[in-house]
Design a protein around this motif. Structure first.
Motif, PDB file in Angstrom:
ATOM      1  N   LYS A  22      41.453 -16.978 -18.786  1.00 37.53           N
ATOM      2  CA  LYS A  22      42.201 -17.469 -17.629  1.00 37.53           C
ATOM      3  C   LYS A  22      41.542 -18.721 -17.046  1.00 37.53           C
ATOM      4  CE  LYS A  22      44.131 -13.003 -16.272  1.00 37.53           C
ATOM      5  NZ  LYS A  22      44.505 -12.657 -17.554  1.00 37.53           N
ATOM      6  N   THR A  23      42.278 -19.420 -16.192  1.00 35.17           N
ATOM      7  CA  THR A  23      41.818 -20.685 -15.624  1.00 35.17           C
ATOM      8  C   THR A  23      40.473 -20.560 -14.923  1.00 35.17           C
ATOM      9  OG1 THR A  23      44.089 -21.427 -15.373  1.00 35.17           O
ATOM     10  CG2 THR A  23      42.441 -22.568 -14.078  1.00 35.17           C
ATOM     11  N   ASN A  24      40.298 -19.555 -14.085  1.00 34.17           N
ATOM     12  CA  ASN A  24      39.015 -19.394 -13.391  1.00 34.17           C
ATOM     13  C   ASN A  24      37.878 -19.145 -14.371  1.00 34.17           C
ATOM     14  OD1 ASN A  24      39.995 -19.844 -10.827  1.00 34.17           O
ATOM     15  ND2 ASN A  24      40.430 -17.687 -10.465  1.00 34.17           N
ATOM     16  N   ASP A  25      38.175 -18.430 -15.449  1.00 38.08           N
ATOM     17  CA  ASP A  25      37.156 -18.187 -16.476  1.00 38.08           C
ATOM     18  C   ASP A  25      36.784 -19.488 -17.194  1.00 38.08           C
ATOM     19  OD1 ASP A  25      37.174 -15.468 -15.881  1.00 38.08           O
ATOM     20  OD2 ASP A  25      38.803 -15.090 -17.298  1.00 38.08           O
ATOM     21  N   LEU A  26      37.790 -20.354 -17.416  1.00 38.40           N
ATOM     22  CA  LEU A  26      37.508 -21.644 -18.037  1.00 38.40           C
ATOM     23  C   LEU A  26      36.559 -22.454 -17.173  1.00 38.40           C
ATOM     24  CD1 LEU A  26      40.973 -22.798 -19.397  1.00 38.40           C
ATOM     25  CD2 LEU A  26      38.962 -22.187 -20.721  1.00 38.40           C
ATOM     26  N   PHE A  53      33.001 -23.743 -18.663  1.00 35.19           N
ATOM     27  CA  PHE A  53      32.620 -25.153 -18.726  1.00 35.19           C
ATOM     28  C   PHE A  53      31.528 -25.483 -17.719  1.00 35.19           C
ATOM     29  CE2 PHE A  53      36.924 -25.672 -20.676  1.00 35.19           C
ATOM     30  CZ  PHE A  53      36.438 -25.942 -21.940  1.00 35.19           C
ATOM     31  N   GLY A  54      31.518 -24.798 -16.591  1.00 31.14           N
ATOM     32  CA  GLY A  54      30.434 -24.977 -15.633  1.00 31.14           C
ATOM     33  C   GLY A  54      29.107 -24.550 -16.218  1.00 31.14           C
ATOM     34  N   ALA A  55      29.113 -23.442 -16.942  1.00 35.59           N
ATOM     35  CA  ALA A  55      27.886 -22.939 -17.565  1.00 35.59           C
ATOM     36  C   ALA A  55      27.428 -23.833 -18.716  1.00 35.59           C
ATOM     37  CB  ALA A  55      28.093 -21.517 -18.063  1.00 35.59           C
ATOM     38  N   LEU A  56      28.376 -24.454 -19.392  1.00 31.72           N
ATOM     39  CA  LEU A  56      28.044 -25.281 -20.549  1.00 31.72           C
ATOM     40  C   LEU A  56      27.800 -26.750 -20.198  1.00 31.72           C
ATOM     41  CD1 LEU A  56      30.648 -23.992 -23.150  1.00 31.72           C
ATOM     42  CD2 LEU A  56      28.202 -23.487 -23.072  1.00 31.72           C
ATOM     43  N   LYS A  57      28.023 -27.123 -18.952  1.00 35.81           N
ATOM     44  CA  LYS A  57      28.037 -28.548 -18.613  1.00 35.81           C
ATOM     45  C   LYS A  57      26.749 -29.294 -18.952  1.00 35.81           C
ATOM     46  CE  LYS A  57      26.836 -28.170 -13.737  1.00 35.81           C
ATOM     47  NZ  LYS A  57      27.333 -28.368 -12.389  1.00 35.81           N
ATOM     48  N   ASN A  58      25.636 -28.637 -18.949  1.00 34.83           N
ATOM     49  CA  ASN A  58      24.380 -29.311 -19.284  1.00 34.83           C
ATOM     50  C   ASN A  58      23.834 -28.919 -20.651  1.00 34.83           C
ATOM     51  OD1 ASN A  58      24.176 -30.804 -16.857  1.00 34.83           O
ATOM     52  ND2 ASN A  58      23.594 -28.925 -15.818  1.00 34.83           N
ATOM     53  N   LYS A  63      38.536 -30.967 -15.037  1.00 34.93           N
ATOM     54  CA  LYS A  63      37.351 -31.761 -14.658  1.00 34.93           C
ATOM     55  C   LYS A  63      36.082 -31.239 -15.320  1.00 34.93           C
ATOM     56  CE  LYS A  63      38.917 -32.800 -10.061  1.00 34.93           C
ATOM     57  NZ  LYS A  63      38.653 -32.586  -8.648  1.00 34.93           N
ATOM     58  N   GLU A  64      35.927 -29.929 -15.331  1.00 32.77           N
ATOM     59  CA  GLU A  64      34.731 -29.332 -15.923  1.00 32.77           C
ATOM     60  C   GLU A  64      34.659 -29.621 -17.421  1.00 32.77           C
ATOM     61  OE1 GLU A  64      36.856 -27.643 -13.977  1.00 32.77           O
ATOM     62  OE2 GLU A  64      35.702 -26.906 -12.270  1.00 32.77           O
ATOM     63  N   LEU A  65      35.814 -29.562 -18.078  1.00 31.42           N
ATOM     64  CA  LEU A  65      35.859 -29.874 -19.508  1.00 31.42           C
ATOM     65  C   LEU A  65      35.483 -31.336 -19.733  1.00 31.42           C
ATOM     66  CD1 LEU A  65      36.538 -29.467 -22.495  1.00 31.42           C
ATOM     67  CD2 LEU A  65      38.930 -29.835 -21.910  1.00 31.42           C
ATOM     68  N   ALA A  66      36.033 -32.235 -18.944  1.00 26.68           N
ATOM     69  CA  ALA A  66      35.729 -33.663 -19.087  1.00 26.68           C
ATOM     70  C   ALA A  66      34.238 -33.923 -18.899  1.00 26.68           C
ATOM     71  CB  ALA A  66      36.539 -34.474 -18.082  1.00 26.68           C
ATOM     72  N   TYR A  67      33.633 -33.271 -17.919  1.00 28.85           N
ATOM     73  CA  TYR A  67      32.198 -33.433 -17.683  1.00 28.85           C
ATOM     74  C   TYR A  67      31.403 -32.946 -18.897  1.00 28.85           C
ATOM     75  CZ  TYR A  67      27.648 -33.283 -15.439  1.00 28.85           C
ATOM     76  OH  TYR A  67      26.322 -33.483 -15.148  1.00 28.85           O
ATOM     77  N   PHE A  68      31.791 -31.798 -19.421  1.00 23.42           N
ATOM     78  CA  PHE A  68      31.115 -31.236 -20.591  1.00 23.42           C
ATOM     79  C   PHE A  68      31.181 -32.198 -21.780  1.00 23.42           C
ATOM     80  CE2 PHE A  68      31.821 -28.820 -24.578  1.00 23.42           C
ATOM     81  CZ  PHE A  68      30.531 -28.356 -24.767  1.00 23.42           C
TER      82      PHE A  68
END
Length: 75
Positions: free
Chosen positions: A12-16, A20-25, A46-51
């Motif tokens: 789901k969206t919140n899980d995404l 992506f927040g966990a993977l961002k770095n 946004k989180e995907l783009a940052y990743f």
């Protein structure tokens, strides 16, 4: 891990956002398969783009069957 396959998991969206927040770095993942996890039309990725921008080793990203509109990518 060099590759992560989360396809077909009904994420789901919140899980995404959390994923992506966990993977961002994380700069070690070379392949991420998120295919066939329908993303809400309202999710701006946004989180995907940052990743993607901050992961120089990413060589393959599969979002097949996940995006509802092209606007999600263009935001």
């Amino acid at each position: 891990p060099k590759g992560i396959d989360l396809s077909w998991n009904k994420i789901k969206t919140n899980d995404l956002r959390r994923i992506f927040g966990a993977l961002k770095n994380n700069q070690y993942i070379r392949s991420l398969n998120m295919s066939f996890n329908p993303v809400s039309r309202n999710y701006d990725l946004k989180e995907l783009a940052y990743f993607v921008r901050n992961n120089p080793n990413l060589q393959h990203l599969d979002l097949s069957g996940s995006l509802q509109t092209s606007d999600q990518v263009m935001k």
